[in-house]
Design an enzyme around this catalytic site. Structure first.
Site, mmCIF file in Angstrom:
data_model
loop_
_atom_site.group_PDB
_atom_site.id
_atom_site.type_symbol
_atom_site.label_atom_id
_atom_site.label_comp_id
_atom_site.label_asym_id
_atom_site.label_seq_id
_atom_site.Cartn_x
_atom_site.Cartn_y
_atom_site.Cartn_z
ATOM 1 N N THR A 108 44.358 16.537 79.024
ATOM 2 C CA THR A 108 43.355 17.576 78.796
ATOM 3 C C THR A 108 42.012 16.949 78.423
ATOM 4 O O THR A 108 41.955 15.969 77.682
ATOM 5 C CB THR A 108 43.823 18.507 77.664
ATOM 6 O OG1 THR A 108 45.051 19.121 78.056
ATOM 7 C CG2 THR A 108 42.801 19.587 77.373
ATOM 8 N N SER A 114 57.671 13.291 76.703
ATOM 9 C CA SER A 114 58.156 13.321 75.325
ATOM 10 C C SER A 114 58.686 11.958 74.886
ATOM 11 O O SER A 114 58.672 11.630 73.703
ATOM 12 C CB SER A 114 59.262 14.381 75.182
ATOM 13 O OG SER A 114 58.747 15.678 75.385
ATOM 14 N N LEU A 157 56.374 45.992 77.934
ATOM 15 C CA LEU A 157 55.883 47.277 77.443
ATOM 16 C C LEU A 157 54.588 47.698 78.125
ATOM 17 O O LEU A 157 54.218 48.877 78.080
ATOM 18 C CB LEU A 157 55.686 47.218 75.924
ATOM 19 C CG LEU A 157 56.968 47.059 75.114
ATOM 20 C CD1 LEU A 157 56.661 46.958 73.629
ATOM 21 C CD2 LEU A 157 57.943 48.210 75.376
ATOM 22 N N GLU A 178 49.346 17.640 65.574
ATOM 23 C CA GLU A 178 49.335 18.423 66.817
ATOM 24 C C GLU A 178 50.374 19.534 66.765
ATOM 25 O O GLU A 178 50.110 20.674 67.181
ATOM 26 C CB GLU A 178 49.621 17.506 68.009
ATOM 27 C CG GLU A 178 49.709 18.238 69.337
ATOM 28 C CD GLU A 178 49.918 17.305 70.514
ATOM 29 O OE1 GLU A 178 50.196 17.815 71.619
ATOM 30 O OE2 GLU A 178 49.814 16.070 70.347
ATOM 31 N N ARG A 220 48.815 54.859 76.324
ATOM 32 C CA ARG A 220 49.498 55.047 77.614
ATOM 33 C C ARG A 220 50.386 56.291 77.537
ATOM 34 O O ARG A 220 51.278 56.395 76.702
ATOM 35 C CB ARG A 220 50.357 53.822 77.930
ATOM 36 C CG ARG A 220 51.212 53.972 79.187
ATOM 37 C CD ARG A 220 50.345 53.876 80.441
ATOM 38 N NE ARG A 220 51.167 53.694 81.627
ATOM 39 C CZ ARG A 220 51.568 54.667 82.435
ATOM 40 N NH1 ARG A 220 51.221 55.929 82.185
ATOM 41 N NH2 ARG A 220 52.309 54.392 83.478
ATOM 42 N N THR A 233 50.565 10.603 77.703
ATOM 43 C CA THR A 233 51.595 10.992 78.674
ATOM 44 C C THR A 233 51.371 10.309 80.027
ATOM 45 O O THR A 233 50.235 10.169 80.492
ATOM 46 C CB THR A 233 51.586 12.515 78.865
ATOM 47 O OG1 THR A 233 51.835 13.131 77.602
ATOM 48 C CG2 THR A 233 52.637 12.952 79.855
ATOM 49 N N GLU A 234 52.478 9.903 80.639
ATOM 50 C CA GLU A 234 52.436 9.255 81.951
ATOM 51 C C GLU A 234 53.377 9.976 82.915
ATOM 52 O O GLU A 234 54.197 10.793 82.491
ATOM 53 C CB GLU A 234 52.839 7.783 81.817
ATOM 54 C CG GLU A 234 51.890 6.976 80.943
ATOM 55 C CD GLU A 234 52.209 5.500 80.905
ATOM 56 O OE1 GLU A 234 51.457 4.772 80.250
ATOM 57 O OE2 GLU A 234 53.204 5.066 81.539
ATOM 58 N N GLY A 272 55.819 17.637 72.756
ATOM 59 C CA GLY A 272 57.225 17.425 72.428
ATOM 60 C C GLY A 272 58.037 18.622 72.857
ATOM 61 O O GLY A 272 57.897 19.714 72.308
#
Length: 397
Positions: free
Chosen positions: A178, A152, A357, A262, A288, A146-147, A384
């Site tokens: 990453t 994508s 919730l 991926e 709860r 990626t640049e 993507g």
């Protein structure tokens, strides 16, 4: 109609599991339990500290390597187990159940999105040099495609690699990478034929992170706080001729092939995170107290969780179907694109519904569901974007 409501005291700390896949081999069932134990012992107790530190200890990668978790897509002769796409699906799902998206993403980038390029396209010398340390968790791997102006749309990348004597010189930049800050090995996509248009003329290179001319800027993210994500600048980065990975000018096809894996992994991540969010929320609403009893006693609450569980189960089944097709060597581009388009969107619905919730507590930093909502956001983008994946599905209709 008289609706029987179980005693909530008997329903707390319930573990939510989807039914096991009926045809899953025993070795993958054992893998699931082994990864789950590791996550419960080594990840969940420490994940919040990693989030605060903005990094994952390298020792965790070495422990995963010692357990065989980092070599499931690699050949036995280099220390791997070569278990295939279904193992990746199981592994991703159990990592997703950790509820720490940053840890999950860093691990799967290493195992299934970067180092697999070396296994699939590397020379014998490249495999011998890099794979053993990668599989042991001693060298952490990253994928740099990626640049700033090419996400994508991979065919639009501008980073260039130019022949210079007996090597190559790389110039350009990468974004949202990453494992770039604390990692050791980069799989870099660069344009090697400046005259070629679109997807043509792109090649892959193995670049060691410490190579002169590489500068890295760590990015501050909305989620995935414990994973390191960075912008990388390549300024006259000189690499040897044997750093070329695979065939020159054919790197785009390698990128697309690995994208398939991926996207299956992302389906697994979403399944695991959805299950964990439903589990956390079910336990919360059963304890709860509101309106004279546990929230679980409110039919609307129970039905909401049941609906979310049904949607998550459906998305999970599609992801396993795609993984099975990939394991059988069948063309599954349409199904994998469906997985990438559907699973993150379902996960969004699940985690946002679960946060609702939790009431006000779900909005507080430090609660797992608040973190999971932030971490889930990027999954409709990375690997993507949903809209791009739907176009891929539409092309095949």
């Amino acid at each position: 109609m008289n609706v029987m409501t179980p005693d909530p005291r008997q329903l707390t700390e319930t573990e939510f599991r989807f039914a096991e896949q009926p045809n899953l081999p025993e070795e993958l069932r054992m893998l699931r339990e082994q990864v789950r134990r590791f996550v419960e012992k080594e990840v969940i107790p420490h994940g919040e500290a990693w989030e605060r530190d903005g990094k994952i200890p390298r020792e965790i990668f070495r422990r995963m390597g010692a357990l065989g978790f980092l070599g499931m897509r690699h050949e036995a002769e280099y220390g791997g187990t070569d278990m295939g796409p279904l193992a990746s699906m199981v592994f991703a799902e159990e990592l997703g159940r950790s509820s720490f998206g940053g840890f999950t993403s860093s691990t799967l980038v290493h195992t299934d999105m970067s180092a697999v390029h070396i296994t699939l396209r590397g020379t014998l010398e490249q495999k011998q040099k890099y794979l053993p340390a990668i599989i042991r968790g001693e060298a952490i791997c990253s994928i740099a495609v990626t640049e700033p102006d090419a996400g994508s749309d991979v065919a639009g990348l501008k980073t260039r690699a130019t022949r210079d004597g007996d090597g190559w010189v790389i110039n350009g930049s990468k974004m949202f990478i990453t494992n770039a800050v604390y990692g050791d090995i980069l799989i870099v996509a660069a344009r090697t034929d400046p005259q070629a248009k679109g997807s043509r003329g792109i090649s892959l290179f193995i670049v060691e992170r410490a190579t002169p001319g590489i500068s890295v800027t760590k990015l501050d993210k909305h989620g995935w706080l414990c994973s390191d994500t960075a912008e990388i600048a390549f300024q006259d980065v000189r690499v040897p001729a044997d750093s070329l990975l695979g065939e020159e000018n054919k790197g785009f096809y390698g990128i697309m092939e690995t994208f398939q894996n991926e996207r299956i992994c992302i389906g697994g991540i979403c399944a695991g995170e959805s299950a964990k969010a439903i589990e956390l929320t079910t336990n919360y609403v059963k304890t709860r107290q509101a309106f004279g009893g546990p929230l679980w006693n409110q039919q609307g609450v129970r039905l909401k969780l049941a609906q979310l569980a049904a949607k998550a189960a459906a998305a999970r089944q599609l992801a396993y179907h795609a993984a099975e097709l990939a394991a059988a060597g069948q063309d599954c581009l349409r199904e994998v694109s469906m997985v990438k388009a559907l699973s993150p969107e379902v996960l969004h619905e699940v985690v946002h519904g679960c946060l609702q919730l939790h009431g006000g507590s779900g909005f507080m930093r430090g609660t797992p569901i608040e973190r999971m909502v932030r971490d889930a956001r990027v999954l409709t983008i990375g690997g993507g974007a949903t809209e791009v994946m739907l176009e891929e599905v539409a092309k095949r209709m």
